[in-house]
Design a protein around this motif. Structure first.
Motif, PDB file in Angstrom:
ATOM      1  N   VAL A 213      -7.396   1.198  23.061  1.00  0.00           N
ATOM      2  CA  VAL A 213      -7.208   0.863  21.527  1.00  0.00           C
ATOM      3  C   VAL A 213      -5.931   1.784  21.313  1.00  0.00           C
ATOM      4  N   THR A 214      -4.921   1.124  20.486  1.00  0.00           N
ATOM      5  CA  THR A 214      -3.831   1.995  19.957  1.00  0.00           C
ATOM      6  C   THR A 214      -3.770   1.614  18.540  1.00  0.00           C
ATOM      7  N   ILE A 215      -3.441   2.733  17.821  1.00  0.00           N
ATOM      8  CA  ILE A 215      -3.339   2.889  16.223  1.00  0.00           C
ATOM      9  C   ILE A 215      -1.598   2.991  16.134  1.00  0.00           C
ATOM     10  N   MET A 216      -1.013   2.081  15.498  1.00  0.00           N
ATOM     11  CA  MET A 216       0.570   2.213  15.154  1.00  0.00           C
ATOM     12  C   MET A 216       0.853   1.875  13.908  1.00  0.00           C
ATOM     13  N   ARG A 217       2.041   2.580  13.254  1.00  0.00           N
ATOM     14  CA  ARG A 217       2.345   2.187  11.972  1.00  0.00           C
ATOM     15  C   ARG A 217       3.288   0.604  11.905  1.00  0.00           C
ATOM     16  N   VAL A 218       2.913   0.021  10.926  1.00  0.00           N
ATOM     17  CA  VAL A 218       3.502  -1.450  10.915  1.00  0.00           C
ATOM     18  C   VAL A 218       4.845  -1.174  10.155  1.00  0.00           C
ATOM     19  N   VAL A 219       5.967  -1.805  11.220  1.00  0.00           N
ATOM     20  CA  VAL A 219       7.266  -1.953  10.311  1.00  0.00           C
ATOM     21  C   VAL A 219       7.842  -3.170  10.407  1.00  0.00           C
ATOM     22  N   LEU A 220       9.014  -3.485  10.045  1.00  0.00           N
ATOM     23  CA  LEU A 220       9.477  -4.976  10.022  1.00  0.00           C
ATOM     24  C   LEU A 220       9.725  -5.551  11.157  1.00  0.00           C
ATOM     25  N   GLU A 221       9.632  -5.034  12.253  1.00  0.00           N
ATOM     26  CA  GLU A 221       9.766  -5.498  13.857  1.00  0.00           C
ATOM     27  C   GLU A 221       8.453  -5.661  14.339  1.00  0.00           C
ATOM     28  N   LEU A 222       8.014  -6.708  15.051  1.00  0.00           N
ATOM     29  CA  LEU A 222       6.896  -6.963  15.778  1.00  0.00           C
ATOM     30  C   LEU A 222       6.618  -5.719  16.833  1.00  0.00           C
ATOM     31  N   ASP A 223       5.475  -5.272  16.723  1.00  0.00           N
ATOM     32  CA  ASP A 223       4.953  -4.126  17.578  1.00  0.00           C
ATOM     33  C   ASP A 223       6.100  -2.818  17.873  1.00  0.00           C
ATOM     34  N   ALA A 224       6.794  -2.740  16.859  1.00  0.00           N
ATOM     35  CA  ALA A 224       7.978  -1.708  16.843  1.00  0.00           C
ATOM     36  C   ALA A 224       7.737  -0.168  16.156  1.00  0.00           C
ATOM     37  N   GLY A 225       6.603  -0.037  15.410  1.00  0.00           N
ATOM     38  CA  GLY A 225       6.414   1.041  14.564  1.00  0.00           C
ATOM     39  C   GLY A 225       5.876   2.147  15.600  1.00  0.00           C
ATOM     40  N   PRO A 226       5.925   3.498  15.334  1.00  0.00           N
ATOM     41  CA  PRO A 226       5.597   4.700  15.944  1.00  0.00           C
ATOM     42  C   PRO A 226       4.109   4.466  16.323  1.00  0.00           C
ATOM     43  N   MET A 227       3.614   4.877  17.466  1.00  0.00           N
ATOM     44  CA  MET A 227       2.304   5.108  17.879  1.00  0.00           C
ATOM     45  C   MET A 227       1.776   6.357  17.265  1.00  0.00           C
ATOM     46  N   LEU A 228       0.479   6.175  16.889  1.00  0.00           N
ATOM     47  CA  LEU A 228       0.046   7.389  16.242  1.00  0.00           C
ATOM     48  C   LEU A 228      -1.299   7.958  17.068  1.00  0.00           C
TER      49      LEU A 228
ATOM     50  N   PRO B   1       0.565  -1.202  -0.046  1.00  0.00           N
ATOM     51  CA  PRO B   1       0.049  -0.036  -0.006  1.00  0.00           C
ATOM     52  C   PRO B   1       0.920   1.196  -0.109  1.00  0.00           C
ATOM     53  N   ARG B   2       0.495   2.042  -0.802  1.00  0.00           N
ATOM     54  CA  ARG B   2       1.234   3.515  -0.902  1.00  0.00           C
ATOM     55  C   ARG B   2       1.499   4.106   0.641  1.00  0.00           C
ATOM     56  N   GLY B   3       0.512   4.325   1.305  1.00  0.00           N
ATOM     57  CA  GLY B   3       0.847   4.738   2.628  1.00  0.00           C
ATOM     58  C   GLY B   3       1.091   3.880   3.700  1.00  0.00           C
ATOM     59  N   GLY B   4       1.443   2.631   3.235  1.00  0.00           N
ATOM     60  CA  GLY B   4       1.952   1.781   4.359  1.00  0.00           C
ATOM     61  C   GLY B   4       0.776   0.946   4.983  1.00  0.00           C
ATOM     62  N   LEU B   5       0.937   0.186   5.946  1.00  0.00           N
ATOM     63  CA  LEU B   5       0.151  -0.384   7.007  1.00  0.00           C
ATOM     64  C   LEU B   5      -0.082   0.159   8.270  1.00  0.00           C
ATOM     65  N   LEU B   6      -1.225   0.221   8.671  1.00  0.00           N
ATOM     66  CA  LEU B   6      -1.511   0.475  10.146  1.00  0.00           C
ATOM     67  C   LEU B   6      -2.089  -0.668  10.940  1.00  0.00           C
ATOM     68  N   ASN B   7      -1.550  -0.749  12.173  1.00  0.00           N
ATOM     69  CA  ASN B   7      -2.177  -1.844  13.001  1.00  0.00           C
ATOM     70  C   ASN B   7      -3.069  -1.022  13.997  1.00  0.00           C
ATOM     71  N   VAL B   8      -4.235  -1.998  14.287  1.00  0.00           N
ATOM     72  CA  VAL B   8      -5.189  -1.294  15.386  1.00  0.00           C
ATOM     73  C   VAL B   8      -4.949  -2.591  16.317  1.00  0.00           C
ATOM     74  N   HIS B   9      -4.293  -2.009  17.519  1.00  0.00           N
ATOM     75  CA  HIS B   9      -3.949  -3.118  18.550  1.00  0.00           C
ATOM     76  C   HIS B   9      -4.928  -2.786  19.894  1.00  0.00           C
ATOM     77  N   ALA B  10      -5.472  -3.801  20.295  1.00  0.00           N
ATOM     78  CA  ALA B  10      -6.575  -3.844  21.292  1.00  0.00           C
ATOM     79  C   ALA B  10      -5.738  -3.727  22.663  1.00  0.00           C
ATOM     80  N   SER B  11      -5.037  -2.669  22.888  1.00  0.00           N
ATOM     81  CA  SER B  11      -4.356  -2.338  24.356  1.00  0.00           C
ATOM     82  C   SER B  11      -3.871  -1.113  24.077  1.00  0.00           C
TER      83      SER B  11
END
Length: 117
Positions: free
Chosen positions: A94-109, A60-70
């Motif tokens: 709930v936390t929305i964060m950017r997905v990066v190559l490491e698990l749960d390591a992207g910036p929280m948005l 995806p052009r804008g990358g991936l976002l993760n919806v994390h239930a905590s």
């Protein structure tokens, strides 16, 4: 009846003729091409506890976002709300964060805080 039924998001998509991909594994033949054909602006991941491959993060052009239930970073894993309650926490969320190559390591948005009564 013990029948497998679609979840709410899949039922919503099906009712509107939106494509739904549910491969058992990302490495299945045709998955990469099918995702690429969507030509997506943004991807959303929820309840997926594995590191995603670089080719998927780049699709995806804008990358991936993760919806994390905590409320990250404190509670992670498969049962974050349960663990917050067991630990005596006074809130969850709930936390929305950017997905990066490491698990749960992207910036929280963004985060939404919900009290535990």
């Amino acid at each position: 009846g013990q029948k497998v039924t679609p979840g709410a998001v899949k039922a919503y998509a099906d009712a509107r003729g939106l494509p739904v991909l549910q491969p058992a594994k990302l490495g299945e033949p045709g998955v990469r091409e099918a995702l690429g054909a969507l030509d997506a602006d943004l991807g959303v991941v929820a309840a997926y506890g594995k590191i995603l491959p670089a080719w998927l993060l780049a699709q995806p052009r804008g990358g991936l976002l993760n919806v994390h239930a905590s409320l990250l970073p404190k509670y992670r894993g498969a049962a974050p709300v349960h663990r917050a309650i067991l630990a005596g926490a006074t809130e969850t969320g709930v936390t929305i964060m950017r997905v990066v190559l490491e698990l749960d390591a992207g910036p929280m948005l963004a985060a939404v805080h919900v009290p535990i009564d």
